[in-house]
Scaffold this active site. Sequence first.
Site, PDB file in Angstrom:
ATOM      1  N   ASP A 296       0.271  -7.745   1.694  1.00  6.95           N
ATOM      2  CA  ASP A 296       0.583  -6.315   1.740  1.00  6.95           C
ATOM      3  C   ASP A 296       2.096  -6.081   1.732  1.00  6.95           C
ATOM      4  O   ASP A 296       2.606  -5.241   2.463  1.00  6.95           O
ATOM      5  CB  ASP A 296      -0.054  -5.642   2.954  1.00  6.95           C
TER       6      ASP A 296
ATOM      7  N   SER B  39       4.659   2.778   7.844  1.00  2.00           N
ATOM      8  CA  SER B  39       4.375   1.624   6.995  1.00  2.00           C
ATOM      9  C   SER B  39       5.585   1.217   6.177  1.00  2.00           C
ATOM     10  O   SER B  39       6.219   2.051   5.520  1.00  2.00           O
ATOM     11  CB  SER B  39       3.226   1.936   6.037  1.00  2.00           C
TER      12      SER B  39
ATOM     13  N   HIS C  42       0.808  -1.221   0.000  1.00  2.00           N
ATOM     14  CA  HIS C  42       0.000   0.000   0.000  1.00  2.00           C
ATOM     15  C   HIS C  42       0.841   1.272   0.000  1.00  2.00           C
ATOM     16  O   HIS C  42       0.329   2.353  -0.260  1.00  2.00           O
ATOM     17  CB  HIS C  42      -0.980  -0.005   1.180  1.00  2.00           C
TER      18      HIS C  42
END
Length: 511
Positions: free
Chosen positions: A158, A255, A128
């Site tokens: 992910d 992230s 992402h």
Amino acid sequence: MKKIGLTLLTAFVGGALALGAYKVIESKYADNMSFEEKQKVYYTSNKAAAPVVSSTGALDFTEAAAVATPAVVYIRTTYSSQSGGSQDKLEQMFGDMFGQRAPQRGPQMASGSGVIISPDGYIVTNNHVVEKADKITVATNDHRTFQAKVIGTDPNTDLALIKISADNLPILKLGNSDEVRVGEWVLAVGNPFNLNSTVTAGIVSAKGRNINIIGSENNDDDNPFGRARNQTQPRLNKAIESFIQTDAAINPGNSGGALINTKGELVGINAAIASHTGSYEGYGFAIPINLAKKVLNDIKKYGTVKRGFVGISFTELNPDVAQQLGITNNNGLYVNDLVAGGGAEQAGIKKGDVIEKVEGVAVYESSDLQERVGRLQPGDKINMTVLRDGKEKNFEVTLKADATPTNRTAAVSKSAEELFNKLGASFQPLTQAEKAKFHVNSGVKVTQVRPGRVFDDFEIPVGSIITSINKSPINSVADIDKAITNLRNGNLVISGYYPDGTNFNNMFQVQ
């Protein structure tokens, strides 16, 4: 004395020849090494990269932090309006607070983190973080910047593998997430709110968490789980979640960053937070590195993930579900149905069985099964213990390849890296058998197509063969890089064959 001198000279010459041969072999086979093998070579030959002694006893994290921060990078992504990139309200709110005001017009931007895992520029991050990005800029801890290209992605975990053109980069040693224990001290390293090289400490709160975040847009006000990033996600199927839960502070921008133990070893990739506000409220979640190793090695080798499937649908048991099903078991996975011809059916597992153990380890949640299977390839075998009619039965299940088409997933201006990302595909060299099948002398096979990119727009599917770009023969990713570096008149002509053998010749205008 002459004999001794001759012996020493012979030994010296022999050692030099052996060392030279080793270097030749190492160079020749480096590209075929897995990331674990590359790291073994790196740590064997690099005396400066000696393992860090655990600092848990003294609660001093300085050594682990010193090892980790040089290998954690800052990732900045740029999106055109057509790419669907949108700035999160959090970025607008915190952008003003931290002096990073978002532009109101022009390309939109987002940020995240990544971890260098190979000295030649391979970086792991979250899918992402780079999904649909037109331009990916990587800034290292020593303030160098590079343009990165997407090697491949796996939305189901992910994860994404990207690469920059650099050598002798500092790396983080891959740890063993199976050995991570609840209560153990860990550090989160990343770039929250554009604050580079931030280190936070906490403990492992839980393992094997399935929070249904992968593939969820998480726009509901009552949903406390969100990604530590600035983009929304489409819902995906077949997500694999078995997060390491930690109370180390993780915020937007973390992230793709590192979760490390006190030895300075990478044990997880930070991916999500539990929050009603979008910022840290107590818990973060990281993808276990043992799951990531398999995914990243597959992407590097095949351009996509070779995933095996058991071939069942199931329900997690608890007292309420057990009562509804009329069974006495409160733990395990209740088999609702089986895929016809799948591994479970062929092994003898039946509808109504309760999966109690996988490889001798008790199963309580779906993540206990999914993570274990997610590390394996089609054709691998896995031992499962089920309860049937009050008796335990053991079955050896051979994992099958997915029967559905490969997911079409992730990642110009005119730099080679940006244009490569805009193509939105991953590639694998053709075998001699494949060249003979399509009657070609050159070519690469498309192993992944990411939505919203050139290959997706032109409907060039997985399994297609690319033989030339702008009339230059293509046999490898390096050939693609070379072909797109200097374009004339901004035109990109892609030639090849669809999986059914039909040829195509598409022209794309670079903006």
